[in-house]
Design a protein around this motif. Structure first.
Motif, short mmCIF file in Angstrom:
data_model
loop_
_atom_site.label_atom_id
_atom_site.label_comp_id
_atom_site.label_asym_id
_atom_site.label_seq_id
_atom_site.Cartn_x
_atom_site.Cartn_y
_atom_site.Cartn_z
N LEU A 213 0.92 -1.18 -0.02
CA LEU A 213 0.03 -0.03 -0.12
C LEU A 213 0.72 1.26 -0.05
O LEU A 213 0.44 2.23 -0.69
N ALA A 214 2.05 1.36 1.01
CA ALA A 214 2.81 2.48 0.91
C ALA A 214 3.49 2.51 -0.29
O ALA A 214 3.68 3.89 -0.80
N ALA A 215 4.00 1.50 -1.17
CA ALA A 215 4.64 1.56 -2.36
C ALA A 215 3.69 2.13 -3.56
O ALA A 215 4.19 2.87 -4.44
N GLU A 216 2.30 2.03 -3.44
CA GLU A 216 1.47 2.21 -4.34
C GLU A 216 1.16 3.88 -3.97
O GLU A 216 0.25 4.24 -4.64
N GLY A 217 1.49 4.56 -2.94
CA GLY A 217 1.46 5.94 -2.69
C GLY A 217 0.06 5.95 -1.82
O GLY A 217 -0.26 7.12 -1.38
N HIS A 218 -0.40 5.08 -1.21
CA HIS A 218 -1.44 5.00 -0.09
C HIS A 218 -0.87 5.35 1.26
O HIS A 218 0.01 4.66 1.77
N PRO A 219 -1.51 6.22 1.97
CA PRO A 219 -0.88 6.68 3.38
C PRO A 219 -1.47 5.46 4.27
O PRO A 219 -2.34 4.83 4.24
N VAL A 220 -0.55 4.93 5.05
CA VAL A 220 -0.42 4.04 5.96
C VAL A 220 -0.73 4.44 7.48
O VAL A 220 0.58 5.04 7.98
N PRO A 249 14.18 -21.20 2.83
CA PRO A 249 13.14 -20.31 2.67
C PRO A 249 13.67 -19.08 2.14
O PRO A 249 15.06 -18.88 2.40
N GLU A 250 13.22 -18.22 1.33
CA GLU A 250 13.65 -16.95 1.07
C GLU A 250 13.46 -15.75 2.17
O GLU A 250 12.73 -16.28 3.20
N GLN A 251 14.47 -15.15 2.36
CA GLN A 251 14.38 -14.15 3.38
C GLN A 251 13.23 -13.22 3.52
O GLN A 251 12.93 -12.55 2.66
N PRO A 252 12.64 -13.51 4.62
CA PRO A 252 11.13 -12.74 4.76
C PRO A 252 11.44 -11.20 5.07
O PRO A 252 12.32 -10.85 5.64
N GLN A 253 10.56 -10.67 4.55
CA GLN A 253 10.35 -8.80 4.72
C GLN A 253 9.81 -8.87 6.15
O GLN A 253 8.51 -8.80 6.26
N THR A 254 10.74 -8.18 7.14
CA THR A 254 10.14 -8.04 8.29
C THR A 254 9.95 -6.71 8.83
O THR A 254 9.40 -6.15 9.73
N ARG A 255 10.49 -5.90 7.98
CA ARG A 255 10.51 -4.35 8.33
C ARG A 255 9.46 -3.64 7.51
O ARG A 255 9.17 -3.75 6.08
N LEU A 256 8.60 -2.75 8.11
CA LEU A 256 7.55 -1.99 7.41
C LEU A 256 8.36 -0.80 6.66
O LEU A 256 8.96 0.03 7.32
N ASP A 257 8.38 -0.74 5.33
CA ASP A 257 8.88 0.17 4.68
C ASP A 257 7.68 1.23 4.27
O ASP A 257 7.59 1.63 3.28
N LEU A 258 7.53 2.07 5.43
CA LEU A 258 6.61 3.19 5.14
C LEU A 258 7.27 4.48 4.95
O LEU A 258 8.34 4.50 5.42
N GLU A 259 6.36 5.38 4.82
CA GLU A 259 6.98 6.86 4.61
C GLU A 259 7.45 7.13 6.05
O GLU A 259 6.84 6.78 7.00
N PRO A 260 8.57 8.01 6.01
CA PRO A 260 8.85 8.70 7.39
C PRO A 260 8.12 9.25 8.21
O PRO A 260 7.88 9.25 9.38
N LYS A 261 7.15 10.10 7.42
CA LYS A 261 5.97 10.85 8.08
C LYS A 261 5.04 9.99 9.09
O LYS A 261 4.22 10.35 9.88
N VAL A 262 5.09 8.31 8.56
CA VAL A 262 4.11 7.74 9.19
C VAL A 262 4.57 6.91 10.42
O VAL A 262 4.19 7.31 11.60
N LEU A 263 5.37 6.11 10.14
CA LEU A 263 5.82 5.16 11.39
C LEU A 263 7.42 5.60 11.59
O LEU A 263 7.88 5.79 12.80
#
Length: 268
Positions: A213-220, A249-263
């Protein structure tokens, strides 16, 4: 723990046996996770015991001395007065016992069993109980005075209740059909392992969805994300195929990659 045991006598040992990198200093529990001697022992060990107590309004508030009176909250206190002389007289015994528990020379479970209700004439029991009266009275006053503390206690204990409910749901069969305690322990451990695996998988899915959602430009929004629970059941085929895949297994994505203004605010 055998069935019917008062949980309070086990609660301190769980923290003392902790070998993780996290060093907890607060104990949350329900009503059965507290008693007057446990309040006293937890305080001497450096733990802040903050239980969610059922019918806590019926508990006694103990006065520090007979002459103590309070303008607005005096009605909370009865006529019981803390016996500080008893605590002072047995202070070295209390400290020796606490150090012995901290160093592993004696188990807190063993001690608290001996300091049960049947040992009211035991001087050490009376000293722990008297100290516990003071600590519990302070804790109840903190509970009344601090709305954030009340919210914290409720939120933490609700998380535990949520996990137990999820574990019960995911358990196949749901019946301990054997009297062997070793079998019981294996069932409980495997059940919690399955529950934790499901929770971890759901948390990864939530992370991927939020990042997408963040990558698509939606605010989270943080507050919105905080309402999403990993205790999801509708996405799990509880009676489906259980497949053991030993491939790397592939290395899972455990970090929220959100905009700095959010989290992850700048500098956070």
């Amino acid at each position: 723990m055998p069935c019917g045991t008062w949980e309070a006598i086990h609660i301190v040992d769980g923290l003392l046996n902790n070998d993780s990198t996290i060093d907890p200093d607060t104990i949350h529990a329900d009503t059965q996770g507290q008693s007057l001697p446990v309040f006293g022992l937890a305080a001497l060990l450096g733990f802040d015991l903050l239980p969610r107590i059922r019918n806590w309004a019926d508990l006694n508030f103990y006065r520090p001395d007979a002459a103590a009176g309070y303008t607005h909250i005096d009605s909370l206190f009865g006529d019981d007065v803390i016996d500080w002389d008893l605590v002072k007289r047995h202070w070295q015994d209390l400290m020796r016992t606490t150090i012995s528990i901290r160093e592993g020379a004696v188990s807190s479970v063993t001690l608290l069993r001996r300091l049960g209700n049947h040992s009211r004439k035991n001087r050490l029991y009376r000293a722990f109980r008297e100290l516990g009266r003071a600590i519990r009275t302070i804790t109840l006053l903190r509970f009344l005075n601090d709305p954030q503390l009340r919210e914290q206690i409720t939120a933490i204990t609700n998380k535990a209740e949520g996990f137990h409910k999820f574990s019960d749901w995911i358990m196949i069969g749901g019946v301990l059909g054997h009297n062997d305690p070793d079998v019981h322990e294996r069932i409980v451990k495997f059940n919690e392992l399955a529950a934790n695996c499901a929770i971890y998988s759901s948390a990864l899915d939530i992370t991927d969805a939020a990042n997408q959602l963040a990558a698509e430009g939606h605010p989270v929004d943080f507050d919105d994300l905080a309402t999403v629970t990993p205790y999801l059941t509708h996405t799990i085929r509880r009676m489906g195929d259980l497949v053991l895949d030993l491939a790397e297994p592939e290395q899972p994505q455990t970090r929220l990659d959100l905009e700095p203004k959010v989290l992850f605010r700048a500098g956070a």
